[in-house]
Design a protein around this motif. Structure first.
Motif: not given
Length: 71
Positions: A45-70
């Motif tokens: 729920g803390v994810l907001r527009p204009d935040q910079s993020v890094r996708v660290l890991r995805r599932t085999p289906q391409g979903e985001i499994a781990e995300l970092e707010i930068l």
């Protein structure tokens, strides 16, 4: 992959529109995805527009499994 959140869709699972070096990518968070800010686990729920993020890991289906707010 790094990107900037353009839009957060209030659906479940949560969906994001990210601006990346390759253009706009529409992604979905996996159930149980982990999100960190400054090394601390936070709620999606803390994810907001204009935040910079890094996708660290995805599932085999391409979903985001781990995300970092930068910010």
């Amino acid at each position: 992959m790094k990107g900037k959140i353009l839009r957060v869709m209030e659906s479940w699972p949560l969906q994001l529109a990210l601006q990346t070096a390759n253009g706009v990518e529409h992604v979905m968070l996996a159930e149980g995805a982990t999100i960190r800010r400054s090394g601390i686990l936070v709620d999606p729920g803390v994810l907001r527009p204009d935040q910079s993020v890094r996708v660290l890991r995805r599932t085999p289906q391409g979903e985001i499994a781990e995300l970092e707010i930068l910010e």
